[in-house]
Scaffold this motif. Structure first.
Motif, PDB file in Angstrom:
ATOM      1  N   GLN A  56       0.829  -1.209   0.000  1.00 20.30           N
ATOM      2  CA  GLN A  56       0.000   0.000   0.000  1.00 20.30           C
ATOM      3  C   GLN A  56       0.857   1.249   0.000  1.00 20.30           C
ATOM      4  O   GLN A  56       0.518   2.238  -0.657  1.00 20.30           O
ATOM      5  CB  GLN A  56      -0.941   0.004   1.203  1.00 20.30           C
ATOM      6  CG  GLN A  56      -2.152  -0.846   1.016  1.00 20.30           C
ATOM      7  CD  GLN A  56      -3.117  -0.733   2.176  1.00 20.30           C
ATOM      8  OE1 GLN A  56      -2.757  -0.351   3.277  1.00 20.30           O
ATOM      9  NE2 GLN A  56      -4.360  -1.088   1.910  1.00 20.30           N
ATOM     10  N   THR A  83      -5.018   6.699   0.447  1.00 19.18           N
ATOM     11  CA  THR A  83      -4.214   5.500   0.663  1.00 19.18           C
ATOM     12  C   THR A  83      -3.225   5.715   1.798  1.00 19.18           C
ATOM     13  O   THR A  83      -2.952   4.788   2.568  1.00 19.18           O
ATOM     14  CB  THR A  83      -3.486   5.111  -0.634  1.00 19.18           C
ATOM     15  OG1 THR A  83      -4.445   4.990  -1.686  1.00 19.18           O
ATOM     16  CG2 THR A  83      -2.761   3.790  -0.492  1.00 19.18           C
ATOM     17  N   VAL A  88      -5.164   5.223   5.019  1.00 23.39           N
ATOM     18  CA  VAL A  88      -5.428   3.805   5.252  1.00 23.39           C
ATOM     19  C   VAL A  88      -4.156   3.104   5.727  1.00 23.39           C
ATOM     20  O   VAL A  88      -4.174   2.314   6.672  1.00 23.39           O
ATOM     21  CB  VAL A  88      -5.982   3.143   3.965  1.00 23.39           C
ATOM     22  CG1 VAL A  88      -6.038   1.642   4.102  1.00 23.39           C
ATOM     23  CG2 VAL A  88      -7.359   3.690   3.635  1.00 23.39           C
ATOM     24  N   GLU A 104      -6.090  -3.517  -1.585  1.00 24.71           N
ATOM     25  CA  GLU A 104      -6.972  -3.025  -0.517  1.00 24.71           C
ATOM     26  C   GLU A 104      -8.031  -4.049  -0.137  1.00 24.71           C
ATOM     27  O   GLU A 104      -8.323  -4.236   1.053  1.00 24.71           O
ATOM     28  CB  GLU A 104      -7.611  -1.706  -0.936  1.00 24.71           C
ATOM     29  CG  GLU A 104      -6.610  -0.574  -0.911  1.00 24.71           C
ATOM     30  CD  GLU A 104      -7.078   0.659  -1.649  1.00 24.71           C
ATOM     31  OE1 GLU A 104      -8.077   0.579  -2.389  1.00 24.71           O
ATOM     32  OE2 GLU A 104      -6.418   1.700  -1.495  1.00 24.71           O
ATOM     33  N   SER A 142      -6.343  -6.752   1.789  1.00 26.81           N
ATOM     34  CA  SER A 142      -6.073  -6.278   3.148  1.00 26.81           C
ATOM     35  C   SER A 142      -7.344  -6.293   3.992  1.00 26.81           C
ATOM     36  O   SER A 142      -7.302  -6.639   5.176  1.00 26.81           O
ATOM     37  CB  SER A 142      -5.501  -4.862   3.112  1.00 26.81           C
ATOM     38  OG  SER A 142      -4.274  -4.839   2.449  1.00 26.81           O
ATOM     39  N   ALA A 143      -8.467  -5.920   3.389  1.00 27.59           N
ATOM     40  CA  ALA A 143      -9.736  -5.944   4.121  1.00 27.59           C
ATOM     41  C   ALA A 143     -10.109  -7.371   4.514  1.00 27.59           C
ATOM     42  O   ALA A 143     -10.576  -7.611   5.639  1.00 27.59           O
ATOM     43  CB  ALA A 143     -10.840  -5.313   3.277  1.00 27.59           C
ATOM     44  N   TYR A 157      -9.178  -0.588  10.308  1.00 26.95           N
ATOM     45  CA  TYR A 157      -8.332  -0.667   9.116  1.00 26.95           C
ATOM     46  C   TYR A 157      -9.036  -1.459   8.016  1.00 26.95           C
ATOM     47  O   TYR A 157      -9.019  -1.057   6.858  1.00 26.95           O
ATOM     48  CB  TYR A 157      -6.991  -1.313   9.485  1.00 26.95           C
ATOM     49  CG  TYR A 157      -6.140  -1.667   8.306  1.00 26.95           C
ATOM     50  CD1 TYR A 157      -5.449  -0.684   7.606  1.00 26.95           C
ATOM     51  CD2 TYR A 157      -6.006  -2.981   7.877  1.00 26.95           C
ATOM     52  CE1 TYR A 157      -4.661  -1.008   6.521  1.00 26.95           C
ATOM     53  CE2 TYR A 157      -5.222  -3.309   6.805  1.00 26.95           C
ATOM     54  CZ  TYR A 157      -4.553  -2.328   6.124  1.00 26.95           C
ATOM     55  OH  TYR A 157      -3.776  -2.648   5.044  1.00 26.95           O
ATOM     56  N   CYS A 186     -10.050  -0.076   4.365  1.00 33.67           N
ATOM     57  CA  CYS A 186      -9.574  -0.745   3.147  1.00 33.67           C
ATOM     58  C   CYS A 186     -10.739  -1.132   2.246  1.00 33.67           C
ATOM     59  O   CYS A 186     -10.661  -0.982   1.023  1.00 33.67           O
ATOM     60  CB  CYS A 186      -8.766  -1.985   3.504  1.00 33.67           C
ATOM     61  SG  CYS A 186      -7.100  -1.660   4.028  1.00 33.67           S
TER      62      CYS A 186
END
Length: 187
Positions: free
Chosen positions: A31, A50, A53, A124, A127-128, A75, A79
């Motif tokens: 990221q 970004t 985040v 993203e 990551s989520a 977070y 994301c």
């Protein structure tokens, strides 16, 4: 103080959270690289989002406990929202440009921008998903800590008894659910 204090004692990270920590940090580094790429292609608003985040991700791993699951939830939500916006931006860009996504006849910055716009939503959303798994694992671990051992054993016995009888029962053998047996009244 920038961040609100956490109420109650800090919850230690689970073994899954500690195992997933290197992958979490790798996604944070990606990221950060994509944020620099967004500054390079002059997508300033996307780069700032970004950056915010990624900073929340740094807060997740920057606590002394290893990984803070509450901030991991924040977070993950950030994301997810940013990933949805980036998917929309990627589709909009694909529809409105005169070149294909990657083209030899296009300028180099166009191809760099294509790489950045394609990788941002993927990183993203990944990551989520990872943050959601970490948070759900921490919630399950907390529930196991709060549930006494005898209650788990009792629940197992009741489940086995319910499977054999076809209905759930209490410890003394009374059914926990009794259907309505009265008279109905129409309005």
């Amino acid at each position: 103080m920038l961040l609100p204090p956490s109420y109650g004692p800090p919850i230690p990270p689970t073994s899954f959270a500690l195992k997933a920590r290197p992958a979490f940090i790798a996604l944070l580094v990606l990221q950060a690289v994509l944020m620099l790429g967004r500054f390079l292609i002059l997508d300033l608003w996307g780069a700032i989002l970004t950056l915010m985040v990624a900073l929340m991700g740094v807060v997740v791993v920057g606590t002394g406990a290893g990984m803070d699951t509450t901030f991991c939830l924040y977070y993950g939500l950030m994301c997810l929202v940013n990933g949805v916006f980036d998917v929309i931006l990627c589709v909009e860009r694909w529809i409105h440009v005169k070149y294909p996504v990657f083209s030899k006849s296009a300028p180099v910055m166009f191809n760099v921008a294509s790489v950045v716009f394609l990788l941002c939503p993927l990183v993203e959303i990944a990551s989520a998903c990872l943050a959601a798994y970490i948070y759900m694992d921490a919630q399950e671990a907390e529930a196991r800590l709060l549930l006494p051992r005898f209650a788990a054993a009792q629940a197992g016995r009741e489940d086995a008894q319910a499977l054999t009888n076809g209905r759930y029962t209490r410890m003394n053998g009374e059914p926990t659910f009794r259907p309505f047996e009265g008279r109905c009244h129409h309005l």
